[in-house]
Motif scaffolding. Sequence first.
Motif, short mmCIF file in Angstrom:
data_model
loop_
_atom_site.label_atom_id
_atom_site.label_comp_id
_atom_site.label_asym_id
_atom_site.label_seq_id
_atom_site.Cartn_x
_atom_site.Cartn_y
_atom_site.Cartn_z
N GLU B 196 0.80 -1.23 0.00
CA GLU B 196 0.00 0.00 0.00
C GLU B 196 0.83 1.28 0.00
OE1 GLU B 196 -2.89 -0.25 -0.78
OE2 GLU B 196 -3.54 -2.25 -0.19
N ALA B 220 -16.94 -0.48 0.77
CA ALA B 220 -15.80 0.39 0.41
C ALA B 220 -15.25 0.04 -0.97
CB ALA B 220 -14.70 0.24 1.45
N THR B 221 -14.86 1.07 -1.70
CA THR B 221 -14.30 0.84 -3.04
C THR B 221 -12.87 0.34 -2.92
OG1 THR B 221 -15.37 2.95 -3.44
CG2 THR B 221 -14.21 1.97 -5.31
N GLY B 223 -9.14 0.14 -3.14
CA GLY B 223 -8.18 1.23 -3.32
C GLY B 223 -8.45 2.40 -2.40
N SER B 224 -9.68 2.48 -1.87
CA SER B 224 -9.99 3.60 -0.96
C SER B 224 -9.36 3.35 0.41
CB SER B 224 -11.50 3.74 -0.81
OG SER B 224 -12.02 2.61 -0.15
N GLU B 225 -9.30 4.43 1.19
CA GLU B 225 -8.66 4.33 2.50
C GLU B 225 -9.37 3.32 3.41
OE1 GLU B 225 -7.74 7.83 5.24
OE2 GLU B 225 -6.69 8.35 3.37
#
Lengths: 85, 289
Positions: B196, B220-221, B223-225
């Motif tokens: 990451e 959550a998408t 790649g998102s936090e």
Amino acid sequence: MSNQTQTEATHKPTPSGMKTVFAYLAGLMLGILLILPTLEDSLFSMMIGLRLDATGRSLLFGLLMMFVVSMGLFTLFQIFIFLDR
Amino acid sequence: MIPSFEALVPLASFVDQSPSFYGLVVLALVVTGMLLFKRPAIDQQTVFSLVPWMVAGSALFVFANVNGYPDQLVPVVSAKGAYLSVYVLLGLAWVAMLETSVKPETEQLLPDYLGVMGLGVATVLVAFTLLHAGALPTDRLIWPVGLTVGAAVFSSVAVFLLGSVVIDVLAYASKLSVLVVFSHTLDAVARIAGMEVFQSINHSTLSWYITQFTAMTTTATPGSEAFILSWSLTYLVLKVGFAVFAVLLLAGYARDYPIRSSIGFGAVAAIGLTSAVTNLLLIVIGGAL
């Protein structure tokens, strides 16, 4: 466990400085043995007189490498034996 | 339709190897036989002596992936071959030392000398791997040091807390327990940071399944936090959980079966530590396997 057995179990001789150095040197040699094949091309490009194909070069290089390293290790272990006695 | 070889044999990737790899496997079996015949004394100190050899195996794995070995040697220095090659060297060195030592005091010190020898092997392999990388940015050096120190502090505290509940852990296997928890914690944090922060490490099988699971169970998408936090925490908890489970299991045997317990601790530590060192080296050199 009795006190005497506990004392015996925890007592350990101190490693010899010379043997430690020789063990480290032997380790360095083994490490060099492992990386040596990556230097094959550059080493053989220096030997202009040898007209060998790729298999012949690898065989010769392998034999040379084994000879050098086994002689080196043999010498180191001889010293190790000498220090032990 | 006829099923493929890989579908019929789950370990197809392991058996589908070149003759030189088979030769190495035979050599490893011979070395194991020689060690079983010589019956070296194995205790907790022996496991610590094998740590430099574990580091050397990982370093050879990374080194072989960034340097050109002759084709015939590739199977014996990459992937499983790297670890097997180092194991063969370790076994030969161990047998040679057992053969050459005469005094009983020397035999007691063999694990120390073996560890120092492993340190020599690891020094060469790590040094040449780093040399290959050329210029090293400071952050790539700071991260591995920070992760290692963090994992060491965490594992010490975790084992201390664990030992206050299960007495066997601190009484019989405190150092080995720290080593096992440390190796798996370091492996987890190094993989997360490598993936990451530096994008220089690929998924392991476990981390890949966790990301798939996270993608299915959260909104959550990828790649998102939130997604990264979710899969990272799950991965870390699972890895540490596995290490703690192994410690609890093996510490119970440490008093009555010290040799078997030490071998078990060594095997579990090796799984985590080899992977952790590989990940750290990949972070430093910025390479991906």
